[in-house]
Design a protein around this motif. Structure first.
Motif, PDB file in Angstrom:
ATOM      1  N   PHE A 166       0.806  -1.215   0.000  1.00 38.63           N
ATOM      2  CA  PHE A 166       0.000   0.000   0.000  1.00 38.63           C
ATOM      3  C   PHE A 166       0.843   1.271   0.000  1.00 38.63           C
ATOM      4  O   PHE A 166       0.307   2.356   0.202  1.00 38.63           O
ATOM      5  CB  PHE A 166      -0.938   0.013   1.207  1.00 38.63           C
ATOM      6  CG  PHE A 166      -1.916  -1.130   1.212  1.00 38.63           C
ATOM      7  CD1 PHE A 166      -2.872  -1.237   0.220  1.00 38.63           C
ATOM      8  CD2 PHE A 166      -1.851  -2.104   2.184  1.00 38.63           C
ATOM      9  CE1 PHE A 166      -3.769  -2.290   0.209  1.00 38.63           C
ATOM     10  CE2 PHE A 166      -2.742  -3.164   2.180  1.00 38.63           C
ATOM     11  CZ  PHE A 166      -3.705  -3.264   1.187  1.00 38.63           C
ATOM     12  N   LYS A 167       2.138   1.154  -0.233  1.00 36.92           N
ATOM     13  CA  LYS A 167       2.967   2.352  -0.355  1.00 36.92           C
ATOM     14  C   LYS A 167       2.551   3.153  -1.580  1.00 36.92           C
ATOM     15  O   LYS A 167       2.312   2.591  -2.656  1.00 36.92           O
ATOM     16  CB  LYS A 167       4.453   1.965  -0.479  1.00 36.92           C
ATOM     17  CG  LYS A 167       5.185   1.849   0.837  1.00 36.92           C
ATOM     18  CD  LYS A 167       6.671   1.695   0.604  1.00 36.92           C
ATOM     19  CE  LYS A 167       7.446   1.720   1.915  1.00 36.92           C
ATOM     20  NZ  LYS A 167       8.899   1.613   1.692  1.00 36.92           N
ATOM     21  N   ASN A 168       2.486   4.457  -1.414  1.00 38.55           N
ATOM     22  CA  ASN A 168       2.123   5.348  -2.515  1.00 38.55           C
ATOM     23  C   ASN A 168       3.398   5.799  -3.222  1.00 38.55           C
ATOM     24  O   ASN A 168       4.001   6.812  -2.882  1.00 38.55           O
ATOM     25  CB  ASN A 168       1.357   6.554  -1.971  1.00 38.55           C
ATOM     26  CG  ASN A 168       0.883   7.482  -3.073  1.00 38.55           C
ATOM     27  OD1 ASN A 168       0.788   7.078  -4.220  1.00 38.55           O
ATOM     28  ND2 ASN A 168       0.605   8.719  -2.715  1.00 38.55           N
ATOM     29  N   GLU A 169       3.835   4.991  -4.206  1.00 38.31           N
ATOM     30  CA  GLU A 169       5.099   5.277  -4.881  1.00 38.31           C
ATOM     31  C   GLU A 169       5.021   4.839  -6.335  1.00 38.31           C
ATOM     32  O   GLU A 169       4.163   4.026  -6.715  1.00 38.31           O
ATOM     33  CB  GLU A 169       6.257   4.581  -4.171  1.00 38.31           C
ATOM     34  CG  GLU A 169       6.100   3.066  -4.071  1.00 38.31           C
ATOM     35  CD  GLU A 169       7.165   2.431  -3.197  1.00 38.31           C
ATOM     36  OE1 GLU A 169       7.926   3.177  -2.580  1.00 38.31           O
ATOM     37  OE2 GLU A 169       7.227   1.195  -3.157  1.00 38.31           O
ATOM     38  N   GLN A 170       5.936   5.369  -7.138  1.00 44.72           N
ATOM     39  CA  GLN A 170       5.943   5.062  -8.560  1.00 44.72           C
ATOM     40  C   GLN A 170       7.034   4.070  -8.943  1.00 44.72           C
ATOM     41  O   GLN A 170       7.031   3.535 -10.040  1.00 44.72           O
ATOM     42  CB  GLN A 170       6.132   6.359  -9.367  1.00 44.72           C
ATOM     43  CG  GLN A 170       4.974   7.334  -9.189  1.00 44.72           C
ATOM     44  CD  GLN A 170       5.198   8.639  -9.939  1.00 44.72           C
ATOM     45  OE1 GLN A 170       6.291   8.885 -10.447  1.00 44.72           O
ATOM     46  NE2 GLN A 170       4.167   9.465  -9.987  1.00 44.72           N
ATOM     47  N   SER A 171       7.994   3.831  -8.054  1.00 45.33           N
ATOM     48  CA  SER A 171       9.042   2.850  -8.320  1.00 45.33           C
ATOM     49  C   SER A 171       9.113   1.865  -7.170  1.00 45.33           C
ATOM     50  O   SER A 171       8.848   2.216  -6.026  1.00 45.33           O
ATOM     51  CB  SER A 171      10.397   3.549  -8.497  1.00 45.33           C
ATOM     52  OG  SER A 171      10.759   4.245  -7.321  1.00 45.33           O
ATOM     53  N   GLU A 172       9.465   0.652  -7.497  1.00 48.29           N
ATOM     54  CA  GLU A 172       9.494  -0.405  -6.489  1.00 48.29           C
ATOM     55  C   GLU A 172      10.814  -0.370  -5.726  1.00 48.29           C
ATOM     56  O   GLU A 172      11.879  -0.140  -6.311  1.00 48.29           O
ATOM     57  CB  GLU A 172       9.324  -1.775  -7.162  1.00 48.29           C
ATOM     58  CG  GLU A 172       9.198  -2.920  -6.166  1.00 48.29           C
ATOM     59  CD  GLU A 172       8.946  -4.233  -6.877  1.00 48.29           C
ATOM     60  OE1 GLU A 172       8.936  -5.277  -6.190  1.00 48.29           O
ATOM     61  OE2 GLU A 172       8.779  -4.225  -8.105  1.00 48.29           O
ATOM     62  N   ALA A 173      10.725  -0.581  -4.412  1.00 49.88           N
ATOM     63  CA  ALA A 173      11.926  -0.578  -3.584  1.00 49.88           C
ATOM     64  C   ALA A 173      12.795  -1.782  -3.917  1.00 49.88           C
ATOM     65  O   ALA A 173      12.302  -2.853  -4.284  1.00 49.88           O
ATOM     66  CB  ALA A 173      11.542  -0.596  -2.107  1.00 49.88           C
ATOM     67  N   SER A 174      14.112  -1.599  -3.797  1.00 53.28           N
ATOM     68  CA  SER A 174      15.024  -2.703  -4.081  1.00 53.28           C
ATOM     69  C   SER A 174      14.950  -3.777  -3.005  1.00 53.28           C
ATOM     70  O   SER A 174      15.199  -4.948  -3.279  1.00 53.28           O
ATOM     71  CB  SER A 174      16.458  -2.173  -4.201  1.00 53.28           C
ATOM     72  OG  SER A 174      16.835  -1.499  -3.001  1.00 53.28           O
ATOM     73  N   GLU A 175      14.627  -3.374  -1.783  1.00 53.04           N
ATOM     74  CA  GLU A 175      14.470  -4.316  -0.678  1.00 53.04           C
ATOM     75  C   GLU A 175      13.084  -4.149  -0.081  1.00 53.04           C
ATOM     76  O   GLU A 175      12.605  -3.035   0.119  1.00 53.04           O
ATOM     77  CB  GLU A 175      15.510  -4.055   0.416  1.00 53.04           C
ATOM     78  CG  GLU A 175      16.894  -4.565   0.109  1.00 53.04           C
ATOM     79  CD  GLU A 175      17.801  -4.443   1.324  1.00 53.04           C
ATOM     80  OE1 GLU A 175      17.991  -5.463   2.017  1.00 53.04           O
ATOM     81  OE2 GLU A 175      18.276  -3.333   1.595  1.00 53.04           O
ATOM     82  N   VAL A 176      12.418  -5.251   0.171  1.00 56.35           N
ATOM     83  CA  VAL A 176      11.091  -5.215   0.796  1.00 56.35           C
ATOM     84  C   VAL A 176      11.092  -6.161   1.984  1.00 56.35           C
ATOM     85  O   VAL A 176      11.915  -7.078   2.078  1.00 56.35           O
ATOM     86  CB  VAL A 176       9.983  -5.620  -0.193  1.00 56.35           C
ATOM     87  CG1 VAL A 176       9.879  -4.632  -1.330  1.00 56.35           C
ATOM     88  CG2 VAL A 176      10.233  -7.034  -0.727  1.00 56.35           C
ATOM     89  N   GLN A 177      10.143  -5.927   2.891  1.00 56.89           N
ATOM     90  CA  GLN A 177      10.014  -6.809   4.041  1.00 56.89           C
ATOM     91  C   GLN A 177       9.501  -8.179   3.599  1.00 56.89           C
ATOM     92  O   GLN A 177       8.684  -8.276   2.676  1.00 56.89           O
ATOM     93  CB  GLN A 177       9.046  -6.212   5.056  1.00 56.89           C
ATOM     94  CG  GLN A 177       9.600  -5.020   5.791  1.00 56.89           C
ATOM     95  CD  GLN A 177       8.869  -4.821   7.097  1.00 56.89           C
ATOM     96  OE1 GLN A 177       8.958  -5.637   8.012  1.00 56.89           O
ATOM     97  NE2 GLN A 177       8.140  -3.726   7.190  1.00 56.89           N
ATOM     98  N   ARG A 178       9.966  -9.189   4.279  1.00 60.43           N
ATOM     99  CA  ARG A 178       9.538 -10.555   3.956  1.00 60.43           C
ATOM    100  C   ARG A 178       9.075 -11.260   5.223  1.00 60.43           C
ATOM    101  O   ARG A 178       9.530 -10.967   6.315  1.00 60.43           O
ATOM    102  CB  ARG A 178      10.679 -11.339   3.305  1.00 60.43           C
ATOM    103  CG  ARG A 178      11.030 -10.862   1.907  1.00 60.43           C
ATOM    104  CD  ARG A 178      12.153 -11.683   1.304  1.00 60.43           C
ATOM    105  NE  ARG A 178      12.400 -11.320  -0.082  1.00 60.43           N
ATOM    106  CZ  ARG A 178      13.126 -10.295  -0.472  1.00 60.43           C
ATOM    107  NH1 ARG A 178      13.702  -9.521   0.440  1.00 60.43           N
ATOM    108  NH2 ARG A 178      13.289 -10.039  -1.747  1.00 60.43           N
ATOM    109  N   SER A 179       8.154 -12.195   5.008  1.00 59.77           N
ATOM    110  CA  SER A 179       7.633 -13.002   6.104  1.00 59.77           C
ATOM    111  C   SER A 179       7.425 -14.423   5.593  1.00 59.77           C
ATOM    112  O   SER A 179       6.755 -14.630   4.568  1.00 59.77           O
ATOM    113  CB  SER A 179       6.312 -12.427   6.624  1.00 59.77           C
ATOM    114  OG  SER A 179       5.629 -13.365   7.415  1.00 59.77           O
TER     115      SER A 179
END
Length: 563
Positions: free
Chosen positions: A257-270
């Motif tokens: 649900f982040k309001n952004e136009q580019s994807e982060a290189s690192e994301v949280q994982r579970s």
């Protein structure tokens, strides 16, 4: 057609086991109970698994009630200008009322509602935990609704979304990250007041429910360090388990649900979320619930497609505002006069003098705590929020620290204060910080995580570093979330003063000069006039501080720093 896999079988079995355990543990909440029964707590360590299950059941029941309350209350305050003028100041007051103040009324009311059943005491305990969770979540979600990005609001109107569609498709996703992190912090706040919620002392009567909090309270009263250690170990296992199975998957899921136009290189994982995503149950449930969604959409169209303000005659609107203000003001005035009459008959209005003076001492502790917590935890929160790898490491550690009730550390606190000669008037700030500083940290983490990755990358491309990066990006980006954390930390500090200004272990009791100790003593003695006076004075201090400081910062966040 969707075929079930072994993952679906495992998920279904886990859900069935969870339901079975909930029903088994829940059976103990409806046994017979009499108010004449003395409080008995079994402190055999073998009882701790059952106590832990009972505590978890109360915590999640309170969390469910807090989420429902948050959606209804925050939505009403954000969408109605008239209701906002009443609901937000009322929320300030509710936040300022200590847990013991709610318990005094709740125990009597729920026991009368369920006579002869332990369910009344269980509901009172859940209600007390609810009061330590709901306000922070409500403040956070209200702010996300009022600071909704303008382009999202205009887009939903151009597509003629119903109210339900706007809430479900736009408003809830926009506030999802803050809601999850505030929910995690509020859950920790529930742990903090677990002892007070399960080992209840009201009107010179002691009540106790099976749980880790009451177990720890009994062990502390007996001065048994070994059993206190078992309670701390159980609490640590519970917090880590809930974090791994519940909060970590939620925080990783909220990244979408982040309001952004580019994807982060690192994301949280579970690992749990990754496993659940391999299951087909979500798709099957989605298909089954589509008729419900259509029904809600049709209901929204019946009651109004567009919630833009109507072209109302300004004179009619002004007349309505005056009528609303007269009715609301009349009810408040009536309540204040009735309270004043009750206190005048019992003790006289001079009863407010002592708590007003004691409140100044507690106010000084609250101000020092908020300033120090801001200086320490805002940089740390930003660092954690910007690094998914660091978040994975820090999240369970912060959860454990935020979840430990101050009562669990009373043995260490008494030993430390006596050994060093440190006055509890100063040491009480450290104990208050255990229940308040984390609101600032968690909200700062949520604010940092919500900063769009493309803005951070733009700053990197422009070579903006150091103080300029903080001034241009970080501080404006986390400021709205920090204000929510600050206002709830301030209220949480006042609430935490109840259990932090009176420290007892074994036969030793240390008492600080302050309003929290005053209210705790009045509650234990069943002295309702002094308890009402103390709670009223605490409400005045909290509301005054919010009006003078935090509300102005809220307006600044809405007008200048909303992304």
């Amino acid at each position: 057609m969707t075929h079930l896999t072994w993952v679906d079988v495992v998920v279904a079995a886990a859900v069935l086991v969870l339901l079975y355990l909930t029903l088994r543990v829940g059976q103990g909440t409806t046994v017979s109970f009499s108010t004449s029964q003395s409080a008995k707590v079994d402190t055999d360590p073998s009882q701790l698994p059952y106590d832990a299950a009972r505590s978890l059941l109360r915590m999640f029941a309170a969390l469910a009630a807090s989420i429902v309350f948050t959606f209804l209350y925050a939505y009403a305050a954000a969408k109605s200008r008239r209701l906002e003028r009443v609901l937000i100041p009322a929320l300030d007051i509710l936040q300022s009322v200590p847990v013991l103040g709610f318990l005094t009324v709740a125990v009597t009311g729920f026991i009368a509602l369920f006579p002869g059943s332990l369910l009344g005491l269980e509901c009172a305990s859940i209600f007390a935990i609810f009061t330590s969770q709901a306000w922070n979540m409500t403040f956070g979600f209200y702010h996300s609704l009022t600071s909704l990005p303008r382009e999202l609001d205009e887009l939903s109107r151009s597509f003629r979304f119903t109210r339900w569609m706007r809430f479900w498709k736009v408003e809830l996703p926009a506030g999802a990250i803050g809601l999850v992190w505030n929910g995690m912090m509020s859950f920790g706040g529930g742990w903090f007041f677990l002892v007070a919620s399960e080992a209840i002392s009201v009107n010179q009567k002691d009540y106790a429910l099976p749980g880790v909090g009451s177990y720890a309270g009994a062990a502390i009263a007996d001065g048994d360090l070994g059993k206190v250690g078992w309670a701390i170990l159980t609490m640590a296992v519970m917090v880590i388990g809930v974090n791994f199975l519940f909060w970590r998957p939620l925080t990783a899921w909220a990244e979408k649900f982040k309001n952004e136009q580019s994807e982060a290189s690192e994301v949280q994982r579970s690992y749990v979320l990754a496993f659940l995503r391999r299951s087909n149950w979500s798709r099957l449930l989605g298909r089954a619930l589509r008729p419900v969604a259509r029904a809600l959409g049709r209901a929204g169209r019946i009651f109004g497609i567009d919630d833009r303000p109507l072209d109302v005659d300004p004179r009619r609107r002004r007349t309505g505002d005056i009528a609303f203000a007269v009715v609301a003001g009349g009810l408040i005035l009536w309540g204040l006069l009735d309270l004043g009459g009750y206190l005048r008959e019992r003790t006289g209005l001079g009863v407010f003098g002592e708590p007003l003076l004691l409140g100044l001492a507690t106010l000084a502790r609250v101000v020092v705590l908020v300033i120090v917590a801001t200086v320490i935890w805002v940089p740390i929160g930003v660092k954690i929020g910007f690094s998914p790898k660091l978040t994975r490491i820090a999240q369970p550690l912060v959860q454990i620290l935020a979840s430990f009730p101050a009562n669990f550390l009373f043995p260490l606190a008494v030993w430390f204060f006596l050994r060093t000669g440190l006055s509890i008037d100063i040491g009480g700030i450290l104990l208050m910080a255990l229940g308040a500083q984390w609101y600032i940290l968690f909200n700062t983490i949520a604010g940092a995580m919500a900063i769009p990755t493309d803005l951070r990358e733009a700053m990197d491309d422009l070579g903006v570093r150091g103080w300029q990066r903080w001034k241009r990006l970080i501080l404006p980006g986390v400021f709205p979330a920090y204000v929510t954390g600050g206002i709830t930390a301030s209220g949480g500090a006042w609430n935490a003063s109840i259990v932090s200004e009176v420290v007892t272990f074994g036969g030793t009791t240390l008492t600080a000069t302050g309003l929290g100790a005053y209210i705790a003593q009045a509650t234990a003695d069943g002295d309702f006039p002094h308890l009402l006076a103390g709670v009223a004075v605490m409400s005045v201090y909290v509301v005054g501080l919010n009006r003078l400081v935090w509300r102005r910062l809220y307006r600044l966040a809405d007008t200048r720093y909303a992304l």
